[in-house]
Design a protein around this motif. Structure first.
Motif, PDB file in Angstrom:
ATOM      1  N   GLY A  37       0.847  -1.205   0.000  1.00  0.00           N
ATOM      2  CA  GLY A  37       0.000   0.000   0.000  1.00  0.00           C
ATOM      3  C   GLY A  37       0.871   1.240   0.000  1.00  0.00           C
ATOM      4  O   GLY A  37       2.105   1.168   0.115  1.00  0.00           O
ATOM      5  N   SER A  38       0.221   2.396  -0.115  1.00  0.00           N
ATOM      6  CA  SER A  38       0.968   3.656  -0.174  1.00  0.00           C
ATOM      7  C   SER A  38       1.532   4.030   1.186  1.00  0.00           C
ATOM      8  O   SER A  38       2.615   4.625   1.280  1.00  0.00           O
ATOM      9  N   THR A  39       0.790   3.719   2.243  1.00  0.00           N
ATOM     10  CA  THR A  39       1.172   4.234   3.560  1.00  0.00           C
ATOM     11  C   THR A  39       2.559   3.775   4.011  1.00  0.00           C
ATOM     12  O   THR A  39       3.335   4.590   4.504  1.00  0.00           O
ATOM     13  N   GLY A 132      -1.346  -1.330   7.453  1.00  0.00           N
ATOM     14  CA  GLY A 132      -2.071  -0.133   7.055  1.00  0.00           C
ATOM     15  C   GLY A 132      -3.541  -0.384   7.393  1.00  0.00           C
ATOM     16  O   GLY A 132      -3.910  -1.456   7.871  1.00  0.00           O
ATOM     17  N   ILE A 133      -4.371   0.589   7.172  1.00  0.00           N
ATOM     18  CA  ILE A 133      -5.815   0.391   7.392  1.00  0.00           C
ATOM     19  C   ILE A 133      -6.560   0.924   6.169  1.00  0.00           C
ATOM     20  O   ILE A 133      -6.202   1.987   5.630  1.00  0.00           O
ATOM     21  N   GLY A 134      -7.548   0.172   5.724  1.00  0.00           N
ATOM     22  CA  GLY A 134      -8.330   0.615   4.575  1.00  0.00           C
ATOM     23  C   GLY A 134      -9.372   1.644   4.987  1.00  0.00           C
ATOM     24  O   GLY A 134      -9.714   1.767   6.170  1.00  0.00           O
ATOM     25  N   HIS A 138     -10.561  -2.160   6.738  1.00  0.00           N
ATOM     26  CA  HIS A 138      -9.947  -3.471   6.536  1.00  0.00           C
ATOM     27  C   HIS A 138      -8.487  -3.470   6.973  1.00  0.00           C
ATOM     28  O   HIS A 138      -7.830  -2.434   6.997  1.00  0.00           O
ATOM     29  N   ARG A 167      -6.370   2.915  -8.455  1.00  0.00           N
ATOM     30  CA  ARG A 167      -5.462   4.025  -8.771  1.00  0.00           C
ATOM     31  C   ARG A 167      -4.095   3.505  -9.232  1.00  0.00           C
ATOM     32  O   ARG A 167      -3.351   4.217  -9.889  1.00  0.00           O
ATOM     33  N   LYS A 202      -8.719   8.461   5.937  1.00  0.00           N
ATOM     34  CA  LYS A 202      -8.639   7.339   6.885  1.00  0.00           C
ATOM     35  C   LYS A 202      -9.262   7.692   8.240  1.00  0.00           C
ATOM     36  O   LYS A 202      -9.284   6.849   9.145  1.00  0.00           O
TER      37      LYS A 202
HETATM   38  P1  PGA Z   1      -2.973   2.420   1.589  1.00  0.00           P
HETATM   39  O1  PGA Z   1      -3.738   1.069   1.851  1.00  0.00           O
HETATM   40  O2  PGA Z   1      -1.781   2.397   2.475  1.00  0.00           O
HETATM   41  O3  PGA Z   1      -2.609   2.377   0.149  1.00  0.00           O
HETATM   42  O4  PGA Z   1      -3.910   3.527   1.931  1.00  0.00           O
HETATM   43  C1  PGA Z   1      -3.944   0.645   3.154  1.00  0.00           C
HETATM   44  C2  PGA Z   1      -4.851  -0.556   3.139  1.00  0.00           C
HETATM   45  O5  PGA Z   1      -5.776  -0.584   2.307  1.00  0.00           O
HETATM   46  O6  PGA Z   1      -4.644  -1.460   3.961  1.00  0.00           O
END
Ligand code: PGA
Length: 243
Positions: A37-39, A132-134, A138, A167, A202
């Motif tokens: 993920g990006s974070t 990370g957290i969605g 999630h 994306r 988030k």
């Molecule tokens: P993100 O994704 O870091 O790209 O926002 C986090 C995730 O979906 O667990």
């Protein structure tokens, strides 16, 4: 749950990298649970920088990633195998044999998931699990409604996750519809958990994770029950939390 306030994304990344760095320095053969993920990108960049300065040694570390799209070859640029190599593994001195990502190229879901669970268990479970957290709460690909007692399994991605991840693809139709993910149970077996979150999109998920009921509708909320969970979030991601 310990909540650490970071000013912004860079501060969040540095604070999280400090915790991982301490883990690896104090226990050179640490088992790390890692996330894509990006974070986490800023965290990996910081760890690479410290490795290049000679301050970190990953030669005895082993890693287990949370998840992988089902049906993507390891060298597919959209695969999490590729992501981890490009953004971390190829740039530090980790032994590639010690890095583990669910085998998305193998369509035998039951076999892949059972083998992954066995290897995480054989390694003794992560000393530290990075998450990370969605936007929908999630963790890994454990989507709202996930059963808390599951190990690794094959999941149908929700429309919100497909849309969020599109994306990174040319077209939304190209986003795989299924993934293999460590289950919530496996995540909870980690000895410590480090959740990172950045950005206002988030904020609802962070609030539900920290203050909401422990409810499968927000899979991250189970982390309230983990004995050693640290959340590092920037001001934007904490904007819906009490001051
Ligand atoms: P993100 O994704 O870091 O790209 O926002 C986090 C995730 O979906 O667990």
């Amino acid at each position: 749950m310990r909540i650490v306030r970071a000013h912004d994304y860079d501060d969040m990344s540095r604070k999280a990298a400090n915790i991982i760095s301490a883990q690896v320095t104090l226990k050179p053969d640490s088992v790390l649970g890692l996330a894509t993920g990006s974070t986490p990108l800023g965290i990996y960049a910081q760890l690479i920088e410290w490795y290049e300065k000679g301050d970190l040694d990953f030669s005895q570390v082993s890693t287990f990633n949370l998840d992988e799209y089902r049906g993507l070859a390891h060298d597919d640029p959209q695969s999490y195998h590729h992501f981890m190599r490009a953004n971390f593994f190829d740039r530090i001195n980790i032994d590639p044999a010690n890095t583990h990502v669910p085998d998305g190229s193998n369509l035998d879901a039951e076999g892949v998931c059972a083998a992954y669970d066995r290897s995480v268990a054989d390694a003794g479970y992560p000393d530290l699990q990075l998450l990370g957290i969605g936007r929908n709460g999630h963790v890994g690909f454990n989507e709202p409604g996930a059963v808390f007692s599951k190990g690794t399994y094959c999941v149908d991605l929700t429309p919100s996750t497909i849309e969020a991840n599109s994306r990174l693809f040319d077209r939304v139709e190209d986003v795989p519809r299924q993934a293999y993910t460590m289950g919530v149970q496996t995540i909870m077996f980690a000895r410590s958990v480090l959740v990172v979150a950045s950005g206002e999109e988030k904020a609802d998920a962070v609030r539900a994770m920290c203050l909401g009921p422990v409810d499968p509708q927000c899979p991250a909320s189970i982390l309230q029950l983990h004995a050693a969970c640290t959340v590092i979030a920037d001001e934007a991601a904490l904007c819906k939390m009490p001051a």
